[in-house]
Write a protein that holds these residues in place. Structure first.
Motif, PDB file in Angstrom:
ATOM      1  N   ARG A 145      16.893  61.643  76.046  1.00  0.00           N
ATOM      2  CA  ARG A 145      18.184  62.298  76.337  1.00  0.00           C
ATOM      3  C   ARG A 145      19.376  61.357  76.228  1.00  0.00           C
ATOM      4  O   ARG A 145      20.381  61.670  75.565  1.00  0.00           O
ATOM      5  N   ARG A 146      19.296  60.221  76.875  1.00  0.00           N
ATOM      6  CA  ARG A 146      20.464  59.346  76.946  1.00  0.00           C
ATOM      7  C   ARG A 146      20.811  58.783  75.569  1.00  0.00           C
ATOM      8  O   ARG A 146      21.979  58.704  75.185  1.00  0.00           O
ATOM      9  N   ARG A 147      19.798  58.378  74.811  1.00  0.00           N
ATOM     10  CA  ARG A 147      20.058  57.843  73.470  1.00  0.00           C
ATOM     11  C   ARG A 147      20.661  58.909  72.572  1.00  0.00           C
ATOM     12  O   ARG A 147      21.610  58.640  71.817  1.00  0.00           O
ATOM     13  N   LEU A 148      20.131  60.120  72.606  1.00  0.00           N
ATOM     14  CA  LEU A 148      20.692  61.193  71.794  1.00  0.00           C
ATOM     15  C   LEU A 148      22.165  61.414  72.110  1.00  0.00           C
ATOM     16  O   LEU A 148      22.985  61.599  71.204  1.00  0.00           O
ATOM     17  N   ALA A 149      22.496  61.393  73.400  1.00  0.00           N
ATOM     18  CA  ALA A 149      23.879  61.628  73.807  1.00  0.00           C
ATOM     19  C   ALA A 149      24.800  60.530  73.285  1.00  0.00           C
ATOM     20  O   ALA A 149      25.911  60.805  72.804  1.00  0.00           O
ATOM     21  N   VAL A 150      24.368  59.274  73.363  1.00  0.00           N
ATOM     22  CA  VAL A 150      25.195  58.173  72.877  1.00  0.00           C
ATOM     23  C   VAL A 150      25.385  58.276  71.369  1.00  0.00           C
ATOM     24  O   VAL A 150      26.512  58.166  70.859  1.00  0.00           O
ATOM     25  N   LEU A 151      24.305  58.497  70.627  1.00  0.00           N
ATOM     26  CA  LEU A 151      24.421  58.571  69.174  1.00  0.00           C
ATOM     27  C   LEU A 151      25.232  59.792  68.731  1.00  0.00           C
ATOM     28  O   LEU A 151      25.956  59.726  67.737  1.00  0.00           O
ATOM     29  N   ALA A 152      25.121  60.887  69.467  1.00  0.00           N
ATOM     30  CA  ALA A 152      25.920  62.076  69.136  1.00  0.00           C
ATOM     31  C   ALA A 152      27.405  61.809  69.296  1.00  0.00           C
ATOM     32  O   ALA A 152      28.236  62.466  68.652  1.00  0.00           O
ATOM     33  N   ASP A 153      27.739  60.833  70.122  1.00  0.00           N
ATOM     34  CA  ASP A 153      29.133  60.496  70.411  1.00  0.00           C
ATOM     35  C   ASP A 153      29.620  59.285  69.626  1.00  0.00           C
ATOM     36  O   ASP A 153      30.775  58.898  69.758  1.00  0.00           O
ATOM     37  N   SER A 203      14.170  75.885  64.016  1.00  0.00           N
ATOM     38  CA  SER A 203      14.762  76.940  64.842  1.00  0.00           C
ATOM     39  C   SER A 203      15.914  76.446  65.708  1.00  0.00           C
ATOM     40  O   SER A 203      16.590  77.254  66.345  1.00  0.00           O
ATOM     41  N   VAL A 204      16.163  75.152  65.713  1.00  0.00           N
ATOM     42  CA  VAL A 204      17.162  74.578  66.618  1.00  0.00           C
ATOM     43  C   VAL A 204      18.564  74.705  66.027  1.00  0.00           C
ATOM     44  O   VAL A 204      18.786  74.318  64.874  1.00  0.00           O
ATOM     45  N   PRO A 205      19.526  75.219  66.782  1.00  0.00           N
ATOM     46  CA  PRO A 205      20.904  75.247  66.290  1.00  0.00           C
ATOM     47  C   PRO A 205      21.384  73.835  65.959  1.00  0.00           C
ATOM     48  O   PRO A 205      21.141  72.890  66.702  1.00  0.00           O
ATOM     49  N   PRO A 256       3.377  67.415  68.096  1.00  0.00           N
ATOM     50  CA  PRO A 256       4.064  68.665  68.439  1.00  0.00           C
ATOM     51  C   PRO A 256       4.790  68.601  69.783  1.00  0.00           C
ATOM     52  O   PRO A 256       5.860  69.198  69.932  1.00  0.00           O
ATOM     53  N   LEU A 257       4.223  67.898  70.761  1.00  0.00           N
ATOM     54  CA  LEU A 257       4.859  67.837  72.074  1.00  0.00           C
ATOM     55  C   LEU A 257       6.189  67.091  72.006  1.00  0.00           C
ATOM     56  O   LEU A 257       7.182  67.523  72.610  1.00  0.00           O
ATOM     57  N   GLU A 258       6.231  66.001  71.254  1.00  0.00           N
ATOM     58  CA  GLU A 258       7.498  65.274  71.126  1.00  0.00           C
ATOM     59  C   GLU A 258       8.503  66.077  70.306  1.00  0.00           C
ATOM     60  O   GLU A 258       9.703  66.039  70.577  1.00  0.00           O
ATOM     61  N   VAL A 259       8.027  66.829  69.334  1.00  0.00           N
ATOM     62  CA  VAL A 259       8.914  67.728  68.591  1.00  0.00           C
ATOM     63  C   VAL A 259       9.530  68.750  69.533  1.00  0.00           C
ATOM     64  O   VAL A 259      10.739  69.016  69.490  1.00  0.00           O
ATOM     65  N   GLU A 260       8.720  69.333  70.406  1.00  0.00           N
ATOM     66  CA  GLU A 260       9.232  70.317  71.354  1.00  0.00           C
ATOM     67  C   GLU A 260      10.284  69.702  72.270  1.00  0.00           C
ATOM     68  O   GLU A 260      11.339  70.308  72.530  1.00  0.00           O
ATOM     69  N   ALA A 261      10.003  68.495  72.764  1.00  0.00           N
ATOM     70  CA  ALA A 261      10.952  67.820  73.645  1.00  0.00           C
ATOM     71  C   ALA A 261      12.279  67.572  72.942  1.00  0.00           C
ATOM     72  O   ALA A 261      13.359  67.836  73.501  1.00  0.00           O
ATOM     73  N   LEU A 262      12.216  67.090  71.717  1.00  0.00           N
ATOM     74  CA  LEU A 262      13.435  66.820  70.966  1.00  0.00           C
ATOM     75  C   LEU A 262      14.172  68.099  70.599  1.00  0.00           C
ATOM     76  O   LEU A 262      15.407  68.139  70.617  1.00  0.00           O
ATOM     77  N   ALA A 263      13.432  69.149  70.287  1.00  0.00           N
ATOM     78  CA  ALA A 263      14.070  70.425  69.974  1.00  0.00           C
ATOM     79  C   ALA A 263      14.880  70.933  71.156  1.00  0.00           C
ATOM     80  O   ALA A 263      16.012  71.424  70.994  1.00  0.00           O
ATOM     81  N   LEU A 264      14.332  70.820  72.338  1.00  0.00           N
ATOM     82  CA  LEU A 264      15.038  71.274  73.535  1.00  0.00           C
ATOM     83  C   LEU A 264      16.295  70.429  73.787  1.00  0.00           C
ATOM     84  O   LEU A 264      17.354  70.960  74.148  1.00  0.00           O
ATOM     85  N   GLU A 265      16.183  69.121  73.584  1.00  0.00           N
ATOM     86  CA  GLU A 265      17.343  68.258  73.788  1.00  0.00           C
ATOM     87  C   GLU A 265      18.406  68.492  72.715  1.00  0.00           C
ATOM     88  O   GLU A 265      19.608  68.534  73.014  1.00  0.00           O
ATOM     89  N   LEU A 266      17.985  68.655  71.468  1.00  0.00           N
ATOM     90  CA  LEU A 266      18.951  68.914  70.398  1.00  0.00           C
ATOM     91  C   LEU A 266      19.643  70.253  70.586  1.00  0.00           C
ATOM     92  O   LEU A 266      20.833  70.402  70.277  1.00  0.00           O
ATOM     93  N   ALA A 267      18.927  71.235  71.098  1.00  0.00           N
ATOM     94  CA  ALA A 267      19.541  72.541  71.350  1.00  0.00           C
ATOM     95  C   ALA A 267      20.664  72.415  72.369  1.00  0.00           C
ATOM     96  O   ALA A 267      21.693  73.094  72.262  1.00  0.00           O
ATOM     97  N   ASP A 268      20.482  71.550  73.349  1.00  0.00           N
ATOM     98  CA  ASP A 268      21.533  71.336  74.349  1.00  0.00           C
ATOM     99  C   ASP A 268      22.732  70.609  73.758  1.00  0.00           C
ATOM    100  O   ASP A 268      23.879  70.859  74.151  1.00  0.00           O
ATOM    101  N   LEU A 269      22.488  69.698  72.801  1.00  0.00           N
ATOM    102  CA  LEU A 269      23.578  68.944  72.191  1.00  0.00           C
ATOM    103  C   LEU A 269      24.334  69.768  71.156  1.00  0.00           C
ATOM    104  O   LEU A 269      25.557  69.665  71.041  1.00  0.00           O
TER     105      LEU A 269
END
Length: 280
Positions: free
Chosen positions: A128-136, A193-195, A150-163
């Motif tokens: 989460r924290r790294r994604l937020a920094v790089l997104a900014d 499927s992720v926006p 697949p589990l890490e894909v799911e985790a990243l998909a959920l975090e990317l959907a929030d970003l």
């Protein structure tokens, strides 16, 4: 807006490979992140070589940089942002901020299995924290790459959907994490499927794995950037086997729907230039 309609875009190649060939030590668990920290001018120069070879997209040196890893957290934010600015300075194309798997921070080979012993919530928190920094940090998009399960894909998909920021998601097609029948195809569908996700596909795999993987992908823009054919031995930290000419196969990846094409480990600016020529 990332335009993947006009023509395929050419990704760069193996940044760590090029840094090593330029005389830099990438033998530690930090790989190219050590050079990012200690000699940023070398990272900029390596990016510039790929840009000169024809790369439209430069992927940052942030793959092994993350919170909770070997680099002190106090330095991670600065290095993530530095990685983006160095790639931006090196060329006039797009900059994709690399987001590697949790295993890349561990440097123990688990990035090829996804066997971390972490549940979904802890995987989400790890990214989460790294994604937020790089997104900014000013990149044009995120390069979520070499994801091994697949589990890490799911985790990243959920975090990317929030970003909800532009990103491509690329899976490590040869990972044992996708050994179950249909697992890779399902993970590609979850990613697509992720926006904000503009393309999905595979990287850090054998060239011959690309075609079968893309054939299972959903009907969206695809990504393909395999290794050159050599295989990594995580125990001895060495490469083995022969090499393949990526340019020979690249047109078939484009025909299969790949609109982001390049090379991963062991690929050089010469490989990228050859792909550019092959794609016309």
């Amino acid at each position: 807006m990332i335009d993947l309609v006009t023509r395929p875009l050419l990704l760069d190649g193996g940044l760590g490979t090029l840094l090593e060939s330029r005389g830099n030590d990438v033998s530690s668990s930090l790989w190219s992140a050590r050079v990012l920290r200690d000699d940023p001018d070398e990272v900029r120069a390596a990016h510039a070589e790929f840009a000169a070879a024809g790369a439209d997209v430069l992927i940052t040196a942030s793959y092994q940089v993350g919170f909770g890893g070997e680099i002190p957290d106090a330095d991670v934010d600065m290095l993530l942002r530095r990685s983006v600015s160095l790639a931006r300075d090196a060329g006039d194309g797009l900059v994709a901020a690399s987001v590697g798997p949790v295993g890349a921070l561990r440097a123990d080979g688990s990035e090829y299995t996804g066997d971390y012993g972490l549940d979904l919530a802890r995987l989400r928190s790890s990214h989460r924290r790294r994604l937020a920094v790089l997104a900014d940090a000013g990149a044009d998009l995120l390069a979520v790459e070499t994801i091994p399960s697949p589990l890490e894909v799911e985790a990243l998909a959920l975090e990317l959907a929030d970003l909800d920021v532009p990103a491509f998601v690329s899976l490590s097609a040869d990972s044992t994490g996708y050994a179950e029948a249909g697992a890779l195809a399902a993970a590609l569908r979850v990613s697509a499927s992720v926006p904000g996700v503009v393309a999905v596909g595979v990287n850090c795999c054998a060239p011959e794995s690309v075609g079968p993987a893309l054939a299972t992908a959903p009907a969206v823009p695809l990504v393909a950037y395999p290794n050159t054919g050599e295989r990594w031995d995580a125990a001895t930290r060495t490469w083995h086997g022969g090499t393949a000419a990526l340019a020979d196969a690249a047109p078939s990846w484009v025909a299969a729907g790949a609109l982001l094409v390049g090379g991963c480990c062991r690929s050089t600016p010469a490989d990228i230039a050859a792909i550019a020529l092959a794609l016309g």
